[in-house]
Design an enzyme around this catalytic site. Structure first.
Site, mmCIF file in Angstrom:
data_model
loop_
_atom_site.group_PDB
_atom_site.id
_atom_site.type_symbol
_atom_site.label_atom_id
_atom_site.label_comp_id
_atom_site.label_asym_id
_atom_site.label_seq_id
_atom_site.Cartn_x
_atom_site.Cartn_y
_atom_site.Cartn_z
ATOM 1 N N SER A 15 38.083 36.629 43.988
ATOM 2 C CA SER A 15 38.351 37.035 42.615
ATOM 3 C C SER A 15 37.267 36.526 41.661
ATOM 4 O O SER A 15 37.163 37.011 40.539
ATOM 5 C CB SER A 15 39.715 36.487 42.178
ATOM 6 N N TYR A 46 43.203 36.454 39.931
ATOM 7 C CA TYR A 46 44.127 37.293 40.699
ATOM 8 C C TYR A 46 45.489 36.573 40.835
ATOM 9 O O TYR A 46 46.510 37.205 41.053
ATOM 10 C CB TYR A 46 43.588 37.531 42.112
ATOM 11 N N GLY A 47 45.423 35.243 40.722
ATOM 12 C CA GLY A 47 46.600 34.417 41.046
ATOM 13 C C GLY A 47 47.802 34.622 40.161
ATOM 14 O O GLY A 47 48.908 34.218 40.502
ATOM 15 N N CYS A 77 39.535 34.906 49.055
ATOM 16 C CA CYS A 77 40.547 34.583 48.050
ATOM 17 C C CYS A 77 41.918 34.445 48.721
ATOM 18 O O CYS A 77 42.364 35.370 49.423
ATOM 19 C CB CYS A 77 40.571 35.721 47.030
ATOM 20 N N CYS A 188 44.121 27.519 48.077
ATOM 21 C CA CYS A 188 43.437 28.208 46.983
ATOM 22 C C CYS A 188 41.966 27.832 47.069
ATOM 23 O O CYS A 188 41.631 26.669 47.351
ATOM 24 C CB CYS A 188 44.022 27.772 45.638
ATOM 25 N N THR A 189 41.122 28.825 46.809
ATOM 26 C CA THR A 189 39.672 28.613 46.931
ATOM 27 C C THR A 189 39.154 27.438 46.095
ATOM 28 O O THR A 189 38.177 26.806 46.452
ATOM 29 C CB THR A 189 38.935 29.868 46.426
HETATM 30 N N1 DGL Z 1 40.582 32.787 44.337
HETATM 31 C C1 DGL Z 1 41.957 32.546 43.944
HETATM 32 C C2 DGL Z 1 42.750 32.056 45.148
HETATM 33 O O1 DGL Z 1 42.230 31.525 46.110
HETATM 34 C C3 DGL Z 1 42.051 31.542 42.808
HETATM 35 C C4 DGL Z 1 41.592 32.092 41.474
HETATM 36 C C5 DGL Z 1 42.405 33.283 41.005
HETATM 37 O O2 DGL Z 1 43.583 33.130 40.617
HETATM 38 O O3 DGL Z 1 41.886 34.390 41.067
HETATM 39 O O4 DGL Z 1 43.941 32.204 45.175
#
Ligand code: DGL
Length: 274
Positions: A15, A46-47, A77, A188-189
Protein backbone atom coordinates in the site's frame (compact mmCIF):
# COMPACT_ATOMS: atom_id res chain seq x y z
CA UNK A 1 13.72 -6.44 -23.62
CA UNK A 2 13.00 -10.14 -23.68
CA UNK A 3 14.16 -12.13 -20.67
CA UNK A 4 14.18 -15.78 -19.72
CA UNK A 5 12.14 -16.63 -16.65
CA UNK A 6 15.29 -16.66 -14.53
CA UNK A 7 16.14 -13.11 -15.47
CA UNK A 8 12.62 -11.78 -14.99
CA UNK A 9 12.15 -9.68 -11.86
CA UNK A 10 10.37 -10.43 -8.62
CA UNK A 11 7.42 -8.03 -8.40
CA UNK A 12 6.50 -6.66 -4.96
CA UNK A 13 3.57 -4.45 -4.09
CA UNK A 14 2.40 -2.76 -0.94
CA UNK A 15 0.00 0.00 0.00
CA UNK A 16 2.96 2.36 0.38
CA UNK A 17 6.44 2.36 1.91
CA UNK A 18 5.86 -0.42 4.45
CA UNK A 19 6.48 -3.22 1.97
CA UNK A 20 10.05 -2.00 1.70
CA UNK A 21 10.69 -3.98 4.91
CA UNK A 22 9.82 -7.06 2.83
CA UNK A 23 11.86 -5.80 -0.15
CA UNK A 24 14.83 -5.30 2.21
CA UNK A 25 14.66 -8.94 3.31
CA UNK A 26 14.38 -10.12 -0.31
CA UNK A 27 17.40 -8.03 -1.34
CA UNK A 28 19.33 -9.34 1.66
CA UNK A 29 18.52 -13.00 1.03
CA UNK A 30 18.44 -12.95 -2.79
CA UNK A 31 20.85 -10.19 -3.85
CA UNK A 32 21.07 -11.38 -7.47
CA UNK A 33 17.36 -11.10 -8.12
CA UNK A 34 15.96 -8.20 -10.12
CA UNK A 35 13.23 -6.48 -8.14
CA UNK A 36 10.35 -4.22 -9.13
CA UNK A 37 8.50 -2.52 -6.28
CA UNK A 38 5.15 -0.80 -6.52
CA UNK A 39 3.98 1.32 -3.59
CA UNK A 40 0.40 2.55 -3.83
CA UNK A 41 1.28 5.74 -1.97
CA UNK A 42 -1.68 7.68 -3.43
CA UNK A 43 -4.21 5.32 -1.84
CA UNK A 44 -2.45 4.30 1.39
CA UNK A 45 -3.60 3.26 4.01
CA UNK A 46 -5.25 -0.03 3.09
CA UNK A 47 -5.55 -1.05 6.74
CA UNK A 48 -8.66 1.02 7.37
CA UNK A 49 -10.41 0.23 4.05
CA UNK A 50 -13.04 -2.36 3.18
CA UNK A 51 -12.22 -5.77 1.74
CA UNK A 52 -13.86 -4.86 -1.56
CA UNK A 53 -11.68 -1.80 -2.02
CA UNK A 54 -8.45 -3.53 -1.02
CA UNK A 55 -9.17 -6.40 -3.46
CA UNK A 56 -9.82 -3.94 -6.29
CA UNK A 57 -6.62 -2.01 -5.57
CA UNK A 58 -4.63 -5.25 -5.28
CA UNK A 59 -5.85 -6.45 -8.67
CA UNK A 60 -4.77 -3.17 -10.26
CA UNK A 61 -1.34 -3.33 -8.60
CA UNK A 62 -0.82 -6.96 -9.63
CA UNK A 63 -1.85 -6.17 -13.22
CA UNK A 64 0.74 -3.40 -13.41
CA UNK A 65 3.56 -5.64 -12.17
CA UNK A 66 2.53 -8.55 -14.40
CA UNK A 67 2.71 -6.16 -17.37
CA UNK A 68 6.41 -5.74 -16.47
CA UNK A 69 6.98 -9.46 -17.10
CA UNK A 70 7.67 -10.51 -13.50
CA UNK A 71 8.29 -14.19 -12.68
CA UNK A 72 6.79 -14.11 -9.18
CA UNK A 73 4.46 -11.73 -7.33
CA UNK A 74 4.91 -10.83 -3.67
CA UNK A 75 1.98 -9.24 -1.90
CA UNK A 76 4.07 -7.51 0.76
CA UNK A 77 1.13 -5.77 2.41
CA UNK A 78 -0.43 -7.79 5.24
CA UNK A 79 -3.80 -6.14 4.70
CA UNK A 80 -3.78 -6.94 0.96
CA UNK A 81 -2.48 -10.46 1.62
CA UNK A 82 -5.21 -11.16 4.13
CA UNK A 83 -8.06 -10.34 1.76
CA UNK A 84 -6.86 -10.61 -1.83
CA UNK A 85 -4.43 -13.52 -2.03
CA UNK A 86 -6.97 -16.19 -3.13
CA UNK A 87 -8.28 -13.92 -5.92
CA UNK A 88 -4.80 -13.05 -7.20
CA UNK A 89 -3.58 -16.66 -7.03
CA UNK A 90 -6.64 -17.76 -9.04
CA UNK A 91 -6.26 -15.08 -11.69
CA UNK A 92 -2.50 -15.12 -12.30
CA UNK A 93 -0.37 -17.82 -13.83
CA UNK A 94 2.78 -17.00 -11.86
CA UNK A 95 3.42 -17.88 -8.20
CA UNK A 96 1.81 -15.41 -5.80
CA UNK A 97 3.30 -15.19 -2.32
CA UNK A 98 1.72 -13.31 0.55
CA UNK A 99 3.11 -12.51 3.98
CA UNK A 100 0.46 -14.25 6.13
CA UNK A 101 1.21 -17.91 5.49
CA UNK A 102 5.02 -17.72 6.02
CA UNK A 103 4.58 -15.77 9.28
CA UNK A 104 1.87 -18.12 10.55
CA UNK A 105 3.93 -21.21 9.71
CA UNK A 106 6.93 -19.91 11.61
CA UNK A 107 4.85 -18.92 14.65
CA UNK A 108 3.03 -22.28 14.77
CA UNK A 109 6.38 -24.05 14.52
CA UNK A 110 8.04 -22.33 17.44
CA UNK A 111 5.31 -21.81 20.06
CA UNK A 112 5.69 -24.01 23.12
CA UNK A 113 2.63 -22.76 25.02
CA UNK A 114 0.37 -23.17 21.96
CA UNK A 115 -0.67 -19.55 22.45
CA UNK A 116 0.26 -17.05 19.75
CA UNK A 117 -0.38 -13.31 19.52
CA UNK A 118 -0.96 -11.43 16.27
CA UNK A 119 -0.84 -7.67 15.80
CA UNK A 120 -1.80 -5.86 12.60
CA UNK A 121 -4.05 -3.22 11.05
CA UNK A 122 -7.80 -3.18 11.67
CA UNK A 123 -8.45 -4.87 8.31
CA UNK A 124 -5.88 -7.62 8.83
CA UNK A 125 -7.16 -8.46 12.30
CA UNK A 126 -10.82 -8.25 11.21
CA UNK A 127 -10.14 -10.64 8.32
CA UNK A 128 -8.90 -13.35 10.75
CA UNK A 129 -6.39 -14.33 8.06
CA UNK A 130 -3.57 -15.07 10.54
CA UNK A 131 -5.95 -16.79 12.99
CA UNK A 132 -7.35 -19.02 10.24
CA UNK A 133 -3.89 -19.86 8.89
CA UNK A 134 -2.55 -20.64 12.39
CA UNK A 135 -5.54 -22.84 13.25
CA UNK A 136 -5.24 -24.70 9.95
CA UNK A 137 -1.50 -25.29 10.38
CA UNK A 138 -1.79 -26.22 14.05
CA UNK A 139 -5.31 -27.25 15.13
CA UNK A 140 -5.92 -26.43 18.80
CA UNK A 141 -3.59 -23.44 18.79
CA UNK A 142 -4.93 -20.40 20.65
CA UNK A 143 -4.67 -17.06 18.86
CA UNK A 144 -4.92 -13.65 20.53
CA UNK A 145 -5.18 -10.74 18.09
CA UNK A 146 -4.94 -7.00 18.54
CA UNK A 147 -5.07 -4.16 16.01
CA UNK A 148 -2.34 -1.57 16.65
CA UNK A 149 -3.15 1.13 14.05
CA UNK A 150 -1.01 3.91 15.55
CA UNK A 151 2.17 1.85 15.01
CA UNK A 152 1.96 2.70 11.29
CA UNK A 153 2.22 6.44 11.96
CA UNK A 154 4.99 5.98 14.51
CA UNK A 155 7.06 3.95 12.03
CA UNK A 156 6.44 6.49 9.24
CA UNK A 157 7.56 9.32 11.53
CA UNK A 158 10.65 7.38 12.62
CA UNK A 159 9.47 7.42 16.25
CA UNK A 160 11.02 4.07 16.96
CA UNK A 161 11.82 4.76 20.61
CA UNK A 162 11.08 7.19 23.44
CA UNK A 163 8.42 7.84 26.01
CA UNK A 164 5.44 8.37 23.70
CA UNK A 165 6.17 5.32 21.57
CA UNK A 166 6.60 3.17 24.67
CA UNK A 167 3.35 4.45 26.19
CA UNK A 168 1.41 3.64 23.01
CA UNK A 169 3.06 0.24 22.74
CA UNK A 170 2.29 -0.55 26.38
CA UNK A 171 -1.32 0.53 25.92
CA UNK A 172 -1.75 -1.83 22.94
CA UNK A 173 0.31 -4.74 24.15
CA UNK A 174 -0.23 -5.13 27.90
CA UNK A 175 -3.47 -7.12 27.51
CA UNK A 176 -1.69 -9.49 25.08
CA UNK A 177 1.10 -10.02 27.60
CA UNK A 178 -1.37 -11.40 30.10
CA UNK A 179 -2.67 -14.13 27.78
CA UNK A 180 0.30 -16.48 28.17
CA UNK A 181 1.48 -16.16 24.55
CA UNK A 182 5.13 -17.00 23.91
CA UNK A 183 5.18 -15.85 20.25
CA UNK A 184 3.96 -12.58 18.73
CA UNK A 185 3.54 -12.18 14.96
CA UNK A 186 4.32 -8.72 13.60
CA UNK A 187 1.45 -8.82 11.11
CA UNK A 188 2.00 -5.47 9.43
CA UNK A 189 4.75 -4.24 7.13
CA UNK A 190 5.55 -1.30 9.44
CA UNK A 191 5.99 -3.20 12.67
CA UNK A 192 9.54 -4.54 12.07
CA UNK A 193 10.64 -0.88 12.29
CA UNK A 194 9.34 -0.89 15.89
CA UNK A 195 10.75 -4.30 16.81
CA UNK A 196 12.97 -3.02 19.63
CA UNK A 197 10.20 -1.21 21.49
CA UNK A 198 7.73 -4.07 20.97
CA UNK A 199 10.30 -6.54 22.32
CA UNK A 200 10.99 -4.24 25.29
CA UNK A 201 7.31 -4.09 26.24
CA UNK A 202 6.62 -7.81 25.64
CA UNK A 203 9.80 -8.95 27.44
CA UNK A 204 12.53 -11.34 26.33
CA UNK A 205 10.39 -14.44 26.97
CA UNK A 206 8.20 -13.66 23.95
CA UNK A 207 9.62 -14.34 20.49
CA UNK A 208 8.71 -11.88 17.75
CA UNK A 209 8.02 -13.33 14.30
CA UNK A 210 8.85 -10.98 11.46
CA UNK A 211 6.63 -11.94 8.51
CA UNK A 212 9.00 -10.08 6.16
CA UNK A 213 11.92 -12.40 6.97
CA UNK A 214 9.77 -15.51 6.66
CA UNK A 215 8.38 -14.33 3.32
CA UNK A 216 11.89 -13.90 1.88
CA UNK A 217 12.66 -17.51 2.90
CA UNK A 218 9.47 -18.68 1.20
CA UNK A 219 10.38 -16.84 -2.03
CA UNK A 220 13.79 -18.47 -1.96
CA UNK A 221 12.27 -21.90 -1.62
CA UNK A 222 9.72 -21.34 -4.43
CA UNK A 223 12.46 -20.11 -6.81
CA UNK A 224 14.64 -23.08 -5.88
CA UNK A 225 11.78 -25.51 -6.56
CA UNK A 226 11.12 -23.91 -9.95
CA UNK A 227 14.82 -23.66 -10.88
CA UNK A 228 14.39 -19.92 -11.35
CA UNK A 229 17.27 -18.36 -9.43
CA UNK A 230 18.86 -15.52 -11.36
CA UNK A 231 22.36 -16.77 -10.68
CA UNK A 232 25.24 -15.04 -12.39
CA UNK A 233 23.43 -11.67 -12.32
CA UNK A 234 26.24 -9.25 -11.50
CA UNK A 235 24.18 -6.08 -11.16
CA UNK A 236 20.65 -6.68 -9.97
CA UNK A 237 18.06 -4.22 -11.21
CA UNK A 238 15.89 -2.33 -8.73
CA UNK A 239 12.93 -0.29 -9.94
CA UNK A 240 10.52 1.59 -7.71
CA UNK A 241 7.10 2.72 -8.89
CA UNK A 242 4.82 4.88 -6.78
CA UNK A 243 1.32 6.17 -7.34
CA UNK A 244 2.25 9.41 -5.54
CA UNK A 245 5.64 10.90 -4.71
CA UNK A 246 5.77 13.19 -1.70
CA UNK A 247 8.68 15.17 -0.25
CA UNK A 248 8.95 12.87 2.74
CA UNK A 249 8.91 9.64 0.76
CA UNK A 250 12.62 9.35 0.04
CA UNK A 251 13.72 9.73 3.66
CA UNK A 252 11.02 7.42 5.03
CA UNK A 253 11.69 4.89 2.29
CA UNK A 254 15.42 4.88 3.00
CA UNK A 255 14.73 3.95 6.61
CA UNK A 256 12.43 1.09 5.62
CA UNK A 257 14.65 -0.27 2.84
CA UNK A 258 17.89 0.23 4.75
CA UNK A 259 19.55 1.95 1.78
CA UNK A 260 19.04 5.04 -0.36
CA UNK A 261 16.21 4.57 -2.80
CA UNK A 262 16.81 5.46 -6.46
CA UNK A 263 15.03 4.89 -9.80
CA UNK A 264 11.63 6.13 -8.63
CA UNK A 265 8.93 6.61 -11.23
CA UNK A 266 5.35 7.75 -10.75
CA UNK A 267 2.53 5.66 -12.29
CA UNK A 268 -1.26 5.62 -12.50
CA UNK A 269 -2.92 2.38 -11.50
CA UNK A 270 -6.53 1.54 -12.23
CA UNK A 271 -8.54 -0.18 -9.55
CA UNK A 272 -11.45 1.72 -8.10
CA UNK A 273 -14.01 -0.89 -7.01
CA UNK A 274 -16.74 -1.51 -9.61
N1 DGL B 1 1.03 -2.20 4.48
C1 DGL B 1 -0.04 -2.26 5.46
C2 DGL B 1 -0.06 -3.63 6.11
O1 DGL B 1 0.91 -4.36 6.14
C3 DGL B 1 0.11 -1.18 6.52
C4 DGL B 1 -0.21 0.21 6.01
C5 DGL B 1 -1.63 0.36 5.51
O2 DGL B 1 -2.59 0.36 6.31
O3 DGL B 1 -1.80 0.43 4.30
O4 DGL B 1 -1.08 -4.04 6.61
Amino acid sequence: MSTTNKEAAIGVFDSGVGGLTVAREIVHRLPNENLIYLGDTARVPYGTKSERTVIAYSKGNAGFLVSKGIKLLVVACNTASSVSLPVLSDELNIPVIGVIEPGARKAAGITKTGKVGVIGTYSTIRSNAYKNALERISPGIEVFSKPCPLFVGLADEGWTEGEITELIARQYLSSLKETGIDVLVLGCTHYPILKAVIQKIMGEGITLVDSAEETALEIESVLRERGEFNDGNAKALREFYLTDVSDTFVSIAGRFLGEKIENIEMVDIAGTPA
